[in-house]
Design an enzyme around this catalytic site. Structure first.
Site, PDB file in Angstrom:
ATOM      1  N   GLY A 185     -66.188  85.967 -82.687  1.00 64.52           N
ATOM      2  CA  GLY A 185     -65.125  86.657 -81.961  1.00 64.52           C
ATOM      3  C   GLY A 185     -65.355  88.149 -81.938  1.00 64.52           C
ATOM      4  CD  GLU A 207     -73.436  84.568 -85.331  1.00 63.82           C
ATOM      5  OE1 GLU A 207     -73.868  85.273 -84.407  1.00 63.82           O
ATOM      6  OE2 GLU A 207     -74.148  84.164 -86.261  1.00 63.82           O
ATOM      7  CB  CYS A 241     -71.332  87.060 -77.265  1.00 64.00           C
ATOM      8  SG  CYS A 241     -72.459  85.683 -77.496  1.00 64.00           S
TER       9      CYS A 241
HETATM   10  P1  NAD Z   1     -61.024  87.172 -80.824  1.00 63.29           P
HETATM   11  O1  NAD Z   1     -61.573  87.970 -81.950  1.00 63.29           O
HETATM   12  O2  NAD Z   1     -59.841  87.668 -80.113  1.00 63.29           O
HETATM   13  O3  NAD Z   1     -60.652  85.679 -81.314  1.00 63.29           O
HETATM   14  C1  NAD Z   1     -61.563  84.859 -82.014  1.00 63.29           C
HETATM   15  C2  NAD Z   1     -60.805  83.874 -82.898  1.00 63.29           C
HETATM   16  O4  NAD Z   1     -60.044  84.584 -83.875  1.00 63.29           O
HETATM   17  C3  NAD Z   1     -59.810  82.985 -82.147  1.00 63.29           C
HETATM   18  O5  NAD Z   1     -59.944  81.646 -82.631  1.00 63.29           O
HETATM   19  C4  NAD Z   1     -58.455  83.552 -82.522  1.00 63.29           C
HETATM   20  O6  NAD Z   1     -57.437  82.577 -82.600  1.00 63.29           O
HETATM   21  C5  NAD Z   1     -58.700  84.124 -83.899  1.00 63.29           C
HETATM   22  N1  NAD Z   1     -57.840  85.284 -84.197  1.00 63.29           N
HETATM   23  C6  NAD Z   1     -57.392  86.225 -83.303  1.00 63.29           C
HETATM   24  N2  NAD Z   1     -56.654  87.157 -83.944  1.00 63.29           N
HETATM   25  C7  NAD Z   1     -56.631  86.797 -85.246  1.00 63.29           C
HETATM   26  C8  NAD Z   1     -56.027  87.361 -86.422  1.00 63.29           C
HETATM   27  N3  NAD Z   1     -55.292  88.471 -86.347  1.00 63.29           N
HETATM   28  N4  NAD Z   1     -56.212  86.714 -87.588  1.00 63.29           N
HETATM   29  C9  NAD Z   1     -56.949  85.594 -87.667  1.00 63.29           C
HETATM   30  N5  NAD Z   1     -57.551  85.025 -86.593  1.00 63.29           N
HETATM   31  C10 NAD Z   1     -57.396  85.604 -85.406  1.00 63.29           C
HETATM   32  O7  NAD Z   1     -62.275  86.972 -79.836  1.00 63.29           O
HETATM   33  P2  NAD Z   1     -62.344  86.281 -78.422  1.00 63.29           P
HETATM   34  O8  NAD Z   1     -61.572  87.095 -77.441  1.00 63.29           O
HETATM   35  O9  NAD Z   1     -62.044  84.825 -78.528  1.00 63.29           O
HETATM   36  O10 NAD Z   1     -63.908  86.400 -78.109  1.00 63.29           O
HETATM   37  C11 NAD Z   1     -64.473  87.519 -77.485  1.00 63.29           C
HETATM   38  C12 NAD Z   1     -65.342  88.295 -78.445  1.00 63.29           C
HETATM   39  O11 NAD Z   1     -66.190  87.437 -79.166  1.00 63.29           O
HETATM   40  C13 NAD Z   1     -66.266  89.249 -77.722  1.00 63.29           C
HETATM   41  O12 NAD Z   1     -66.357  90.450 -78.433  1.00 63.29           O
HETATM   42  C14 NAD Z   1     -67.614  88.529 -77.749  1.00 63.29           C
HETATM   43  O13 NAD Z   1     -68.729  89.360 -77.632  1.00 63.29           O
HETATM   44  C15 NAD Z   1     -67.541  87.867 -79.073  1.00 63.29           C
HETATM   45  N6  NAD Z   1     -68.421  86.697 -79.105  1.00 63.29           N
HETATM   46  C16 NAD Z   1     -69.484  86.690 -79.943  1.00 63.29           C
HETATM   47  C17 NAD Z   1     -70.351  85.612 -79.946  1.00 63.29           C
HETATM   48  C18 NAD Z   1     -71.544  85.545 -80.843  1.00 63.29           C
HETATM   49  O14 NAD Z   1     -72.132  84.477 -80.936  1.00 63.29           O
HETATM   50  N7  NAD Z   1     -71.935  86.609 -81.499  1.00 63.29           N
HETATM   51  C19 NAD Z   1     -70.095  84.526 -79.096  1.00 63.29           C
HETATM   52  C20 NAD Z   1     -68.992  84.592 -78.261  1.00 63.29           C
HETATM   53  C21 NAD Z   1     -68.139  85.665 -78.279  1.00 63.29           C
END
Ligand code: NAD
Length: 455
Positions: A185, A207, A241
């Site tokens: 995320g 990640e 990502c």
């Molecule tokens: P996000 O960080 O908003 O959410 C990711 C996960 O965290 C979700 O399951 C969400 O429910 C949970 N979450 C959100 N807020 C939280 C909190 N306060 N406490 C605990 N859990 C919480 O990310 P997103 O919008 O789903 O994804 C986009 C980001 O992820 C982009 O920055 C992208 O580059 C990155 N990403 C990285 C990879 C990788 O493999 N490196 C792959 C895909 C996406």
């Protein structure tokens, strides 16, 4: 949350997952479950953000099947203890590294590849003998619901379970005693997860994302570079990502590169990409507003059309961009390619080094020296020379970030190793007991020094 974590702990303690054949059986069962429901997955992703079926198969299901097949082919050899040589202190002995599961693992997924990013890490964790709780992203609700329904109906909750929920639910899970946390995320939430993990000293993989550059010099095949960057940029409508976030183009070839890029947008999606069945939509209104606000109409070279009611943003090129533009202040995560230019490669390298270390970097150049310099001098998670994105499809290439783009690598054997504790065991012989290490030491120091010289 408490119950599910408790059930998993109890199940892990039965020792059932220590058996490699049990793990293989469960992975085969998961593959067959997904295969039987391929159409449902395609429908779920279409409902979440109009993801084209080809992209759902190619970037979610295919990757999962490939990962499972690779694990099934190699698990027995990965799981064997590694022999290492004896040491001076332990002589005579047999020494082995045993791979042991951590226990209860939490996999937190992101929404942009909702099936892939929840299941692929879980496969590595299961292969290594862990029990797994998957928390998919609530932002892709159809995908999360389908995974929850299928997995929870077919698997023992103590072994593999999907918890659907939002940030608050995830927080509750994080309060449970866990043995490994794997998070995909944003960097913002990554920090929250890392703080929670620190409370219980739980090992963690992050990640994350960031702004992944593509550099195009004048020696590159510009037509092919534009085509491959357009593909990597617009697959999943830029919500990837490792998508090339921006293009850093040698000034002398900028116009030619942009012409080719525009041509490939049209060849992929036609004159009106909103009518193309092969171009996805933005996940929700919040992300739509954020991305649409990054478009500066004065700098749009191609595209720039938006329609909030259908969450459509057209493939867009923006030029005359500087590091001060809003589009360069955050990860775009949408179908906009800003073009920056450089005169000397050193300039581009300097700017890239001045910014957080990206998850990926792509170089388009036929010059070997530039290729070598890029790999040697720049810090980034991984990447490609003369291509985009495809490095993450190779199971023999561990995938992960560095610095603000995260830490820890997975895929293939990388996942197995990541989710295994490496337990070092010295099995000492009893037929010989060299007295030198025991007090009283007397002249033993002298003998020890002599021994060190010989060895
Ligand atoms: P996000 O960080 O908003 O959410 C990711 C996960 O965290 C979700 O399951 C969400 O429910 C949970 N979450 C959100 N807020 C939280 C909190 N306060 N406490 C605990 N859990 C919480 O990310 P997103 O919008 O789903 O994804 C986009 C980001 O992820 C982009 O920055 C992208 O580059 C990155 N990403 C990285 C990879 C990788 O493999 N490196 C792959 C895909 C996406």
């Amino acid at each position: 949350m408490q119950q599910i974590a408790h059930k998993q702990r109890q199940f892990f303690d039965t020792g059932a997952t220590l058996d490699v054949s049990y793990r293989k059986e469960q992975l085969k069962k998961l593959k067959s479950l997904i295969k039987r429901n391929e159409e449902a997955f395609i429908d779920a992703l279409r409902a979440d953000f109009q993801k084209p079926p080809f992209e759902t198969y190619g970037t979610e299901l295919f990757i999962i099947y490939q990962e499972i097949d690779h694990i099934l082919d190699n698990l027995e050899s990965w799981a064997k203890p590694n022999k290492v040589s004896d040491s001076l202190l332990s002589f005579p002995s047999r020494n082995r590294i045993h791979k042991h599961p951590y226990g209860v693992t939490l996999v937190i997924g992101a929404w942009n590849y909702p099936i892939h990013l929840s299941i692929v890490p879980a496969l590595g964790a299961l292969a290594a003998g862990n029990c797994v709780i998957i928390k998919p992203s609530e932002i892709a609700p159809h995908s999360a619901a389908l995974m929850g329904k299928l997995i929870n109906e077919h698997f023992e909750a103590g072994y593999l379970h999907v918890v659907q929920g939002d940030a608050d639910d995830t927080q509750q899970l994080l309060h449970e005693p866990l043995d490994y946390i794997f998070f995909t995320g944003s960097s913002r939430v990554g920090k929250i997860i890392m703080k929670a993990a620190a409370e219980q000293l739980t090992p963690i993989t992050l990640e994350l994302g960031g702004k992944s550059p593509s550099i195009i010099d004048s020696s590159a095949d510009l037509d092919l570079a534009a085509k491959r960057i357009a593909w990597g940029k617009f697959i999943n409508a830029g919500q990837t990502c490792v998508s090339p976030d921006y293009a850093y183009v040698e000034e002398s070839v900028k116009n030619e590169f942009c012409r080719y890029f525009d041509m490939h947008i049209k060849s992929f999606y036609g004159n009106d990409p909103s009518q193309s069945p092969d171009f996805a939509r933005i996940i929700n209104e919040q992300h739509f507003d954020r991305i649409a606000n990054l478009i500066d109409p004065d700098k749009v070279l191609t595209g720039g059309e938006t329609e909030r009611s259908s969450l459509y943003i057209s493939p867009t090129i923006m030029h005359r961009i500087t590091w001060e533009d809003p589009v360069m202040q955050e990860e775009i995560f949408g179908p906009i390619l800003p073009i920056l230019t450089y005169r000397h490669l050193d300039e581009a390298f300097r700017e890239i080094k001045n910014h957080p270390k990206p998850l990926a970097l792509y170089l388009f150049s036929s010059d070997k020296k530039t290729q070598q310099r890029t790999i040697r001098e720049l810090q980034f998670g991984g990447g490609c020379i003369n291509d985009t994105v495809t490095h993450l499809g190779n199971l023999d290439l561990p995938f992960g970030g560095i610095g603000q783009s995260g830490f820890g690598n997975y895929h293939g054997k990388g996942s197995y190793d990541l989710f295994s504790h490496h337990k070092s065991i010295t099995k000492k012989a009893t037929w010989l007991d060299i007295p030198m290490r025991y007090p009283p030491y007397k002249d033993n120091l002298k003998w020890l020094k002599r021994l060190k010289k010989i060895l």
